[in-house]
Design a protein around this motif. Structure first.
Motif, mmCIF file in Angstrom:
data_model
loop_
_atom_site.group_PDB
_atom_site.id
_atom_site.type_symbol
_atom_site.label_atom_id
_atom_site.label_comp_id
_atom_site.label_asym_id
_atom_site.label_seq_id
_atom_site.Cartn_x
_atom_site.Cartn_y
_atom_site.Cartn_z
ATOM 1 N N GLN A 114 0.820 -1.210 0.000
ATOM 2 C CA GLN A 114 0.000 0.000 0.000
ATOM 3 C C GLN A 114 0.855 1.261 0.000
ATOM 4 O O GLN A 114 0.330 2.351 -0.192
ATOM 5 C CB GLN A 114 -0.925 0.022 1.223
ATOM 6 N N TYR A 119 0.298 3.502 -6.277
ATOM 7 C CA TYR A 119 -0.909 3.087 -5.560
ATOM 8 C C TYR A 119 -1.409 4.206 -4.649
ATOM 9 O O TYR A 119 -2.599 4.508 -4.607
ATOM 10 C CB TYR A 119 -0.596 1.832 -4.745
ATOM 11 N N VAL A 162 -6.656 2.599 -4.790
ATOM 12 C CA VAL A 162 -6.873 2.361 -3.365
ATOM 13 C C VAL A 162 -8.315 1.931 -3.118
ATOM 14 O O VAL A 162 -8.584 0.928 -2.447
ATOM 15 C CB VAL A 162 -6.533 3.620 -2.540
ATOM 16 N N THR A 233 -3.807 4.595 3.856
ATOM 17 C CA THR A 233 -2.829 3.610 3.397
ATOM 18 C C THR A 233 -1.747 3.369 4.445
ATOM 19 O O THR A 233 -1.379 4.264 5.207
ATOM 20 C CB THR A 233 -2.182 4.065 2.081
#
Length: 331
Positions: A114, A119, A162, A233
């Motif tokens: 993450q 990302y 995400v 995240t």
């Protein structure tokens, strides 16, 4: 032509005449400072380690047991073909010490990055806040997950990697055969719920089976705190996120069974999934690093204090005597 000379204006700054402070600590001051730091940090380190040791944790990996029959490839294809229904299974969490309420239920993912730059940036905070966002802006913010597959007009809402990879396994807990209520209210940061996610996007379903993530969201995002937790995240590739709380004490040796609907396809990238039960202390979860760091700094400070005592009081150097200086000995 002669170059003209520019005379610089006289100031204390240009002439470096500002008042300066150059402390010269005596050996007594140095020893006292190191001793105070050591005497303060070691008790703090002990308190931190004590708090970490009081936290009770129990975990079990479930991605390797919550699978339909067949080979690994067949199992993966079965998960992709179930269109989000997944496979149900139960795992037993061994509790060896008493867990006082509240007991926190986490899901843990390993080898899920993450923190990858692409990302992390693949999201539209303006869309999540409910602001009007142009298609060009969405494409720039949420690339490569901006539009639904096979459509040139329908934007994913919420868009981005995400949100698209939203964790969609579910958990139910029984304690000695009796169902336990999992309280999933107030599991996200209040600032996230009220400031970052006040929008009410349309429900979306992940229509691309290869991604096997992106659960359905209906109604205001702030009402689905599991999604809000996912959108914050993680900094490391191995992380855990809060799913809910059990407001019941769990005695040692209790039979804690977790019913899992295994939907999230970590098999595609070789990841692992765990379910974790944990209590908390005044310092949070189990993490001995802070206590060890305080012990290390405190112990080093006491060692420096002792070294200064030995160098200054046990083997003192007379004023003006330079025979003990290392550079003079070698001459």
């Amino acid at each position: 032509m002669k170059a003209s000379l520019v005379r610089e204006e006289y100031t204390k700054i240009t002439q470096q005449e500002l008042p300066a402070c150059k402390p010269s600590l005596s050996p007594l001051a140095v020893v006292s400072l190191f001793t105070i730091i050591g005497a303060a940090f070691i008790p703090i380190g002990y308190a931190c380690l004590r708090a970490s040791q009081q936290v009770v944790e129990a975990s079990v990996r479930y991605d390797d047991v919550c699978l339909p029959g067949g080979s690994h490839k067949e199992q993966e294809q079965t998960l992709l073909q179930t269109n989000g229904s997944g496979s149900a299974c139960t795992v037993t969490v061994a509790v060896t010490r008493r867990m006082s309420a509240p007991v926190f239920l986490y899901y843990e993912l390993d080898d899920f990055y993450q923190n990858h730059r692409r990302y992390v940036t693949s999201r539209s905070d303006a869309q999540l806040r409910g602001s009007s966002v142009s298609a060009a802006s969405l494409h720039k913010s949420c690339d490569p997950q901006t539009l639904l597959t096979g459509s040139t007009n329908a934007a994913i809402e919420p868009c981005g990697l995400v949100a698209w990879s939203y964790f969609n396994d579910t958990f139910q807990v029984t304690l000695d055969g009796a169902a336990v209520i999992l309280d999933d209210s107030h599991i996200a940061w209040k600032t996230d719920v009220n400031k970052r996610f006040p929008a009410a996007p349309a429900a979306f379903v992940n229509t691309v089976p290869e991604l096997r993530g992106g659960g359905t969201i209906s109604g205001p995002i702030k009402a689905d705190e599991h999604f809000v937790v996912w959108m914050r995240t993680a900094a490391l590739r191995n992380f855990r996120k809060l799913w809910g709380r059990i407001n019941t004490d769990i005695p040692p040796g209790a039979n804690v069974t977790v019913l899992i609907q295994n939907r999230y396809n970590t098999y595609r990238f070789g990841g692992k999934k765990k379910v974790v039960l944990s209590t908390a202390s005044w310092l949070g979860g189990a993490n001995p690093f802070l206590g060890i760091a305080y012990f290390g700094v405190g112990g080093a400070s006491l060692a420096f204090a002792l070294a200064f005592v030995m160098l200054t009081w046990l083997t003192p150097r007379q004023p003006g005597d330079s025979t003990q200086l290392s550079w003079n000995k070698n001459r």
